[in-house]
Scaffold this active site. Sequence first.
Site, PDB file in Angstrom:
ATOM      1  N   TYR A  33      40.278  10.197  25.406  1.00 51.21           N
ATOM      2  CA  TYR A  33      39.078  10.265  26.222  1.00 51.21           C
ATOM      3  C   TYR A  33      39.308   9.679  27.616  1.00 51.21           C
ATOM      4  O   TYR A  33      38.502   9.870  28.509  1.00 51.21           O
ATOM      5  CB  TYR A  33      37.935   9.481  25.564  1.00 51.21           C
ATOM      6  CG  TYR A  33      37.492  10.037  24.253  1.00 51.21           C
ATOM      7  CD1 TYR A  33      36.506  11.014  24.174  1.00 51.21           C
ATOM      8  CD2 TYR A  33      38.066   9.588  23.061  1.00 51.21           C
ATOM      9  CE1 TYR A  33      36.101  11.523  22.958  1.00 51.21           C
ATOM     10  CE2 TYR A  33      37.662  10.091  21.839  1.00 51.21           C
ATOM     11  CZ  TYR A  33      36.680  11.062  21.796  1.00 51.21           C
ATOM     12  OH  TYR A  33      36.281  11.563  20.598  1.00 51.21           O
ATOM     13  N   ARG A  61      29.853  13.954  23.291  1.00 45.61           N
ATOM     14  CA  ARG A  61      30.487  12.672  22.959  1.00 45.61           C
ATOM     15  C   ARG A  61      31.688  12.454  23.880  1.00 45.61           C
ATOM     16  O   ARG A  61      31.893  11.356  24.406  1.00 45.61           O
ATOM     17  CB  ARG A  61      30.904  12.677  21.487  1.00 45.61           C
ATOM     18  CG  ARG A  61      31.747  11.478  21.025  1.00 45.61           C
ATOM     19  CD  ARG A  61      31.872  11.536  19.511  1.00 45.61           C
ATOM     20  NE  ARG A  61      32.991  10.777  18.977  1.00 45.61           N
ATOM     21  CZ  ARG A  61      32.955   9.486  18.701  1.00 45.61           C
ATOM     22  NH1 ARG A  61      31.862   8.787  18.948  1.00 45.61           N
ATOM     23  NH2 ARG A  61      34.001   8.869  18.174  1.00 45.61           N
ATOM     24  N   ARG A  79      28.497  10.176  17.343  1.00 44.77           N
ATOM     25  CA  ARG A  79      28.819  11.412  16.626  1.00 44.77           C
ATOM     26  C   ARG A  79      27.526  12.101  16.192  1.00 44.77           C
ATOM     27  O   ARG A  79      26.479  11.457  16.057  1.00 44.77           O
ATOM     28  CB  ARG A  79      29.677  11.120  15.397  1.00 44.77           C
ATOM     29  CG  ARG A  79      31.014  10.457  15.700  1.00 44.77           C
ATOM     30  CD  ARG A  79      31.767  10.196  14.402  1.00 44.77           C
ATOM     31  NE  ARG A  79      33.083   9.616  14.633  1.00 44.77           N
ATOM     32  CZ  ARG A  79      33.355   8.307  14.629  1.00 44.77           C
ATOM     33  NH1 ARG A  79      32.366   7.435  14.394  1.00 44.77           N
ATOM     34  NH2 ARG A  79      34.578   7.858  14.838  1.00 44.77           N
ATOM     35  N   HIS A  91      36.125   4.004  16.893  1.00 48.82           N
ATOM     36  CA  HIS A  91      37.470   4.416  16.512  1.00 48.82           C
ATOM     37  C   HIS A  91      38.185   3.283  15.775  1.00 48.82           C
ATOM     38  O   HIS A  91      37.970   2.109  16.071  1.00 48.82           O
ATOM     39  CB  HIS A  91      38.300   4.796  17.750  1.00 48.82           C
ATOM     40  CG  HIS A  91      37.873   6.069  18.389  1.00 48.82           C
ATOM     41  ND1 HIS A  91      38.097   6.371  19.720  1.00 48.82           N
ATOM     42  CD2 HIS A  91      37.214   7.144  17.891  1.00 48.82           C
ATOM     43  CE1 HIS A  91      37.598   7.557  19.997  1.00 48.82           C
ATOM     44  NE2 HIS A  91      37.071   8.048  18.908  1.00 48.82           N
ATOM     45  N   LYS A 112      32.085   6.953  10.386  1.00 42.14           N
ATOM     46  CA  LYS A 112      33.013   7.484   9.390  1.00 42.14           C
ATOM     47  C   LYS A 112      33.367   6.410   8.367  1.00 42.14           C
ATOM     48  O   LYS A 112      33.518   5.242   8.713  1.00 42.14           O
ATOM     49  CB  LYS A 112      34.284   7.988  10.071  1.00 42.14           C
ATOM     50  CG  LYS A 112      34.112   9.302  10.811  1.00 42.14           C
ATOM     51  CD  LYS A 112      35.451   9.790  11.340  1.00 42.14           C
ATOM     52  CE  LYS A 112      35.336  11.157  11.984  1.00 42.14           C
ATOM     53  NZ  LYS A 112      36.647  11.648  12.468  1.00 42.14           N
ATOM     54  N   HIS A 146      29.664  17.486  20.039  1.00 45.39           N
ATOM     55  CA  HIS A 146      30.887  16.688  20.082  1.00 45.39           C
ATOM     56  C   HIS A 146      31.451  16.622  21.499  1.00 45.39           C
ATOM     57  O   HIS A 146      32.040  15.615  21.904  1.00 45.39           O
ATOM     58  CB  HIS A 146      31.939  17.260  19.127  1.00 45.39           C
ATOM     59  CG  HIS A 146      33.073  16.314  18.866  1.00 45.39           C
ATOM     60  ND1 HIS A 146      32.897  15.111  18.194  1.00 45.39           N
ATOM     61  CD2 HIS A 146      34.387  16.366  19.207  1.00 45.39           C
ATOM     62  CE1 HIS A 146      34.054  14.477  18.120  1.00 45.39           C
ATOM     63  NE2 HIS A 146      34.972  15.211  18.733  1.00 45.39           N
TER      64      HIS A 146
END
Length: 331
Positions: A304, A271, A175, A295, A197, A268
């Site tokens: 993805y 990514r 990210r 994730h 995150k 992004h």
Amino acid sequence: MAAYSDCPQELSDFLFYMLTIKGRSRKTVDAYYVDLRTFLRYIKAVKIDHGNVNDPDYFHQISIQDVGLDTISTVTLSDVYRFLDYTLSERQNNAKTRSRKVSAIRSFFNYLTVKENKLTENPVKNLEVPSVKKSVPKYLTLEESLDLLTHIDSSSKFYERDFCITTLFLNCGMRLSELVGINTYDLRENTIKLLGKGNKERVIYINEACQKALDAYLAVRIQPKSAEHKYALFLSSRGTRITPRRVEQIITYCLKQAGLDGQGYSPHKLRHTAATLMYQHGEVDIRVLKEILGHTSLSTTEIYTHISDKQMENAANKSPLTKVSPAKKKK
């Protein structure tokens, strides 16, 4: 928690719990706050004030500080469905936005029921999430990725830095916030430690291309301006830790140099590109890809792993019946 000072105690405690105990990001908790404030305003309007929820001037001035547990405990599944209908008809919320609101409501009532035992029964345990159509993420093809890397301005004073940034994005799928947060001591042999995150750390492996790009950059890395930026890996021209906005500008310029500007690409999207290339060309298992990308849910990773036209063509050609031809018609 001053930002949530207009909340009733139960909501304030929930937001604090999500932020500090569950480790959700401030951005995520702020979204919970906005969605649940809207929901409690609606509940107060229909259950206490009996006001006109379709009047924006009235609705946005509703205070929820007095919407305590006595009112929250009267919420039914029907109330939530009517609220969702209201967000659709009056606020024109799309399925994705309503799905986010459902997630916030479910988390809030689960907290009150399971974690705090303030409610004897969860009224939204059977609440379904609105169906959201998953769109195929935008990404660069392998050829476009190579074009991007070969068209970075080599005459620039910061060529090595910009090349390294682009290489890490395209190979590691990190990210933007993770890239700018990398410190020099996060580099160890063939790994990089990232802060993702919710302040969750993970270690990713880097390939030969990334290692060469890092070595080239570190050899010319400028002197940090102060002790505050001493360990920042990527530095601006001023010797301070590079900002997300500056990285966005760098990627935009590099895309323009490669003739790929104006197509909606961004850090992004790089990514997305890394994840797609790993899945389509590297035959990376989806569970491994989930860990690489950081994730928490496998369903997030699935966006993805969209199938390319080439993969579908190859699958068709690999049918065991592919060589069968029609017999020549007898005359």
